[in-house]
Design an enzyme around this catalytic site. Structure first.
Site, PDB file in Angstrom:
ATOM      1  CB  SER A 189      -0.909  -0.067   1.240  1.00  0.00           C
ATOM      2  OG  SER A 189      -1.720   1.064   1.333  1.00  0.00           O
ATOM      3  CE1 TYR A 215       0.353   4.936  -5.695  1.00  0.00           C
ATOM      4  CE2 TYR A 215       0.789   6.423  -3.866  1.00  0.00           C
ATOM      5  CZ  TYR A 215       1.043   5.235  -4.530  1.00  0.00           C
ATOM      6  OH  TYR A 215       1.975   4.360  -4.036  1.00  0.00           O
TER       7      TYR A 215
HETATM    8  N1  NAP Z   1       8.298   3.928  -4.997  1.00  0.00           N
HETATM    9  C1  NAP Z   1       7.763   4.448  -3.905  1.00  0.00           C
HETATM   10  O1  NAP Z   1       8.275   5.429  -3.321  1.00  0.00           O
HETATM   11  C2  NAP Z   1       6.499   3.859  -3.326  1.00  0.00           C
HETATM   12  C3  NAP Z   1       5.999   4.422  -2.145  1.00  0.00           C
HETATM   13  C4  NAP Z   1       4.845   3.872  -1.592  1.00  0.00           C
HETATM   14  C5  NAP Z   1       4.224   2.789  -2.182  1.00  0.00           C
HETATM   15  N2  NAP Z   1       4.738   2.273  -3.340  1.00  0.00           N
HETATM   16  C6  NAP Z   1       4.041   1.114  -3.921  1.00  0.00           C
HETATM   17  O2  NAP Z   1       4.981   0.070  -4.144  1.00  0.00           O
HETATM   18  C7  NAP Z   1       4.547  -0.746  -5.247  1.00  0.00           C
HETATM   19  C8  NAP Z   1       5.688  -0.878  -6.244  1.00  0.00           C
HETATM   20  O3  NAP Z   1       6.027   0.429  -6.682  1.00  0.00           O
HETATM   21  P1  NAP Z   1       7.347   0.782  -7.511  1.00  0.00           P
HETATM   22  O4  NAP Z   1       7.885   2.020  -6.927  1.00  0.00           O
HETATM   23  O5  NAP Z   1       8.211  -0.405  -7.648  1.00  0.00           O
HETATM   24  O6  NAP Z   1       6.669   1.172  -8.917  1.00  0.00           O
HETATM   25  P2  NAP Z   1       7.206   1.077 -10.409  1.00  0.00           P
HETATM   26  O7  NAP Z   1       8.683   1.120 -10.439  1.00  0.00           O
HETATM   27  O8  NAP Z   1       6.423   2.108 -11.161  1.00  0.00           O
HETATM   28  O9  NAP Z   1       6.732  -0.392 -10.859  1.00  0.00           O
HETATM   29  C9  NAP Z   1       5.365  -0.684 -10.944  1.00  0.00           C
HETATM   30  C10 NAP Z   1       5.208  -2.160 -11.212  1.00  0.00           C
HETATM   31  O10 NAP Z   1       3.802  -2.448 -11.274  1.00  0.00           O
HETATM   32  C11 NAP Z   1       3.564  -3.169 -12.472  1.00  0.00           C
HETATM   33  N3  NAP Z   1       2.212  -3.010 -12.994  1.00  0.00           N
HETATM   34  C12 NAP Z   1       1.517  -1.888 -13.230  1.00  0.00           C
HETATM   35  N4  NAP Z   1       0.324  -2.176 -13.780  1.00  0.00           N
HETATM   36  C13 NAP Z   1       0.276  -3.527 -13.889  1.00  0.00           C
HETATM   37  C14 NAP Z   1      -0.678  -4.461 -14.372  1.00  0.00           C
HETATM   38  N5  NAP Z   1      -1.844  -4.058 -14.892  1.00  0.00           N
HETATM   39  N6  NAP Z   1      -0.399  -5.792 -14.307  1.00  0.00           N
HETATM   40  C15 NAP Z   1       0.777  -6.214 -13.804  1.00  0.00           C
HETATM   41  N7  NAP Z   1       1.733  -5.389 -13.347  1.00  0.00           N
HETATM   42  C16 NAP Z   1       1.474  -4.070 -13.386  1.00  0.00           C
HETATM   43  C17 NAP Z   1       4.583  -2.618 -13.455  1.00  0.00           C
HETATM   44  O11 NAP Z   1       4.697  -3.475 -14.571  1.00  0.00           O
HETATM   45  P3  NAP Z   1       5.058  -2.917 -16.063  1.00  0.00           P
HETATM   46  O12 NAP Z   1       6.546  -2.818 -16.131  1.00  0.00           O
HETATM   47  O13 NAP Z   1       4.467  -3.959 -16.968  1.00  0.00           O
HETATM   48  O14 NAP Z   1       4.380  -1.574 -16.203  1.00  0.00           O
HETATM   49  C18 NAP Z   1       5.806  -2.586 -12.564  1.00  0.00           C
HETATM   50  O15 NAP Z   1       6.366  -3.868 -12.444  1.00  0.00           O
HETATM   51  C19 NAP Z   1       3.309  -0.066  -5.821  1.00  0.00           C
HETATM   52  O16 NAP Z   1       2.141  -0.697  -5.326  1.00  0.00           O
HETATM   53  C20 NAP Z   1       3.420   1.354  -5.290  1.00  0.00           C
HETATM   54  O17 NAP Z   1       2.164   2.005  -5.224  1.00  0.00           O
HETATM   55  C21 NAP Z   1       5.866   2.777  -3.926  1.00  0.00           C
END
Ligand code: NAP
Length: 231
Positions: free
Chosen positions: A137, A153
């Site tokens: 989350s 978001y």
């Molecule tokens: N980064 C932060 O600071 C942060 C902070 C709080 C929470 N989060 C949460 O942590 C999680 C991971 O974030 P991240 O930072 O690693 O994001 P990211 O680098 O943007 O990666 C997002 C991932 O989600 C996948 N995805 C998106 N839509 C999809 C779908 N329809 N089916 C399957 N896969 C899908 C993407 O796949 P594709 O490559 O195919 O697009 C990618 O592997 C998310 O839930 C995000 O909300 C992140």
């Protein structure tokens, strides 16, 4: 003892870092992604033969999830991590301007998909011994965090917290722990280069905290380091 984890969105960002850390310590990873045979996952699969199972999965598609469920039928899973996520437009999700189509898309990925995936792979979790479902989350979904901006978001993460708490109560009798996490502000495509911590640090903390969690922690909302966050 080695465990089997399934990670959604395993091809980049936090999902890829979780996959790499789990493989490093000898666990088996079912790496679910829209394209699990390209990029970094392809390289990892070449090195970790038999330890990484690529699984094609678009979490927003009933058909894709059904096909992935068939592919994993009868295979025990110890931990499922709902990690795939979408931030939505950087500009048009404010109190004064909203891209409503994009908001719906964010809900598809961040709210509906974690339940769709948890429902589909519940039999695999019931067949395993780890019995944990974790959802990534965000602190941005905390109503207690004086929220402003990023309404699409934020609201999606508030909603998924409720969805998974309700799910957690429904599977409590089966002794499956349902966990919600803020992973930190992480250097990924979503978090940006100026974020606080590298994905490796977030992943290591999440894995340690998930490892140490059981039914006493079900329906908790915590950071990657295990600190409680207000709902
Ligand atoms: N980064 C932060 O600071 C942060 C902070 C709080 C929470 N989060 C949460 O942590 C999680 C991971 O974030 P991240 O930072 O690693 O994001 P990211 O680098 O943007 O990666 C997002 C991932 O989600 C996948 N995805 C998106 N839509 C999809 C779908 N329809 N089916 C399957 N896969 C899908 C993407 O796949 P594709 O490559 O195919 O697009 C990618 O592997 C998310 O839930 C995000 O909300 C992140």
């Amino acid at each position: 003892m080695s465990q089997t984890w399934m990670i959604t969105g395993a091809n980049r960002g936090i999902g890829l870092a979780l996959t790499m850390e789990l493989l490093r310590r000898g666990d088996h990873v079912i790496a679910a992604a829209r394209d699990p045979w390209g990029g970094a996952l392809a390289e990892l699969a070449g090195v970790h033969v038999g330890e990484l199972t690529p699984l094609e999965l678009d979490v927003t598609s009933d058909e894709s999830v059904a096909a992935a469920k068939r592919a994993l039928a009868g295979r025990p899973l110890d931990v499922l991590v709902n990690n795939a996520g979408l931030y939505g437009p950087r500009d048009r999700q404010s109190a004064f301007e909203m891209d409503f189509d994009a908001w719906r898309e964010v809900f598809e990925v961040n709210v509906y998909a974690p339940l769709r995936v948890a429902q589909a792979f519940l039999p695999n979790i019931e067949a395993g011994s780890g019995r944990k479902i974790a959802t990534i989350s965000s602190r941005m979904g905390s109503l207690g965090g004086n929220p402003s901006g990023a309404i699409a978001y934020r609201s999606s993460k508030t909603a998924v917290n409720m969805v998974m708490v309700a799910f957690g109560n429904a599977v409590r009798a089966s002794e499956i722990a349902v966990l919600l996490f803020h992973p930190g502000w992480v250097q990924t495509d979503m978090g940006g280069g100026g974020a606080d911590i590298p994905a490796t640090e977030s992943a290591a903390g999440l894995i340690e905290t998930i490892d140490a969690s059981g039914m006493a922690e079900t329906n908790s909302f915590r950071t990657w380091k295990g600190e409680t966050i207000p709902w």
